[in-house]
Design a protein around this motif. Structure first.
Motif, short mmCIF file in Angstrom:
data_model
loop_
_atom_site.label_atom_id
_atom_site.label_comp_id
_atom_site.label_asym_id
_atom_site.label_seq_id
_atom_site.Cartn_x
_atom_site.Cartn_y
_atom_site.Cartn_z
N ARG A 1 -7.93 -35.84 -34.14
CA ARG A 1 -9.26 -35.21 -34.16
C ARG A 1 -9.16 -33.77 -34.66
O ARG A 1 -9.98 -33.32 -35.47
CB ARG A 1 -9.85 -35.23 -32.74
CG ARG A 1 -11.31 -34.87 -32.68
CD ARG A 1 -11.91 -35.01 -31.26
NE ARG A 1 -11.63 -36.31 -30.66
CZ ARG A 1 -10.89 -36.51 -29.55
NH1 ARG A 1 -10.36 -35.48 -28.93
NH2 ARG A 1 -10.69 -37.71 -29.08
N GLU A 2 -8.15 -33.04 -34.18
CA GLU A 2 -7.93 -31.65 -34.59
C GLU A 2 -7.71 -31.52 -36.09
O GLU A 2 -8.12 -30.56 -36.72
CB GLU A 2 -6.73 -31.09 -33.83
CG GLU A 2 -6.37 -29.68 -34.16
CD GLU A 2 -5.12 -29.23 -33.40
OE1 GLU A 2 -4.11 -28.94 -34.06
OE2 GLU A 2 -5.17 -29.21 -32.16
N LYS A 3 -7.07 -32.52 -36.67
CA LYS A 3 -6.77 -32.51 -38.11
C LYS A 3 -7.87 -33.16 -38.94
O LYS A 3 -7.76 -33.24 -40.16
CB LYS A 3 -5.43 -33.20 -38.36
CG LYS A 3 -4.26 -32.47 -37.73
CD LYS A 3 -2.96 -33.17 -38.02
CE LYS A 3 -1.79 -32.43 -37.42
NZ LYS A 3 -1.58 -31.08 -37.93
N GLY A 4 -8.90 -33.68 -38.27
CA GLY A 4 -10.02 -34.31 -38.98
C GLY A 4 -9.66 -35.68 -39.54
O GLY A 4 -10.28 -36.15 -40.49
N ILE A 5 -8.68 -36.33 -38.92
CA ILE A 5 -8.26 -37.68 -39.34
C ILE A 5 -8.93 -38.68 -38.40
O ILE A 5 -8.91 -38.52 -37.18
CB ILE A 5 -6.73 -37.82 -39.29
CG1 ILE A 5 -6.09 -36.81 -40.25
CG2 ILE A 5 -6.30 -39.25 -39.61
CD1 ILE A 5 -4.59 -36.67 -40.08
N ARG B 1 -4.76 -36.13 -45.20
CA ARG B 1 -5.81 -35.14 -45.43
C ARG B 1 -6.98 -35.38 -44.48
O ARG B 1 -7.22 -36.49 -44.03
CB ARG B 1 -6.29 -35.22 -46.87
CG ARG B 1 -5.22 -34.86 -47.90
CD ARG B 1 -5.78 -34.87 -49.31
NE ARG B 1 -6.57 -36.05 -49.59
CZ ARG B 1 -6.14 -37.12 -50.27
NH1 ARG B 1 -4.91 -37.14 -50.75
NH2 ARG B 1 -6.93 -38.14 -50.49
N GLU B 2 -7.70 -34.32 -44.24
CA GLU B 2 -8.91 -34.41 -43.44
C GLU B 2 -9.84 -35.47 -44.04
O GLU B 2 -9.98 -35.55 -45.26
CB GLU B 2 -9.62 -33.05 -43.42
CG GLU B 2 -10.83 -33.02 -42.54
CD GLU B 2 -11.43 -31.63 -42.43
OE1 GLU B 2 -12.60 -31.55 -42.04
OE2 GLU B 2 -10.74 -30.65 -42.76
#
Length: 69
Positions: free
Chosen positions: A63-67, A23-24
């Motif tokens: 980064r795109e997935k907010g991880i 999850r982000e």
């Protein structure tokens, strides 16, 4: 050689995330040996460019997935 490492890293992280959905806001810790990546014994062939290539393959996807890495 390093562009191949970037591509393999991208494939690896995409496959990993398809099996282990994250999850982000979560944090992913990755440990690897740049020596082993270039075919040497751990600690005997450290390669900054190999480590950089792994990072370049993985970081944008995370980064795109907010991880966080």
């Amino acid at each position: 050689m390093y562009s191949n490492i970037v591509e393999q890293s991208k494939s690896m992280i995409e496959e990993f995330l398809s099996v282990v959905p994250m999850r982000e806001g979560e944090i992913l810790v990755i440990g690897c040996s740049s020596s082993e990546i270039v075919g040497e014994t751990i600690g005997k062939g450290s390669d900054f460019n190999a480590a950089k290539a792994v990072f370049e393959g993985i970081a944008p996807i995370l980064r795109e997935k907010g991880i966080f890495l």
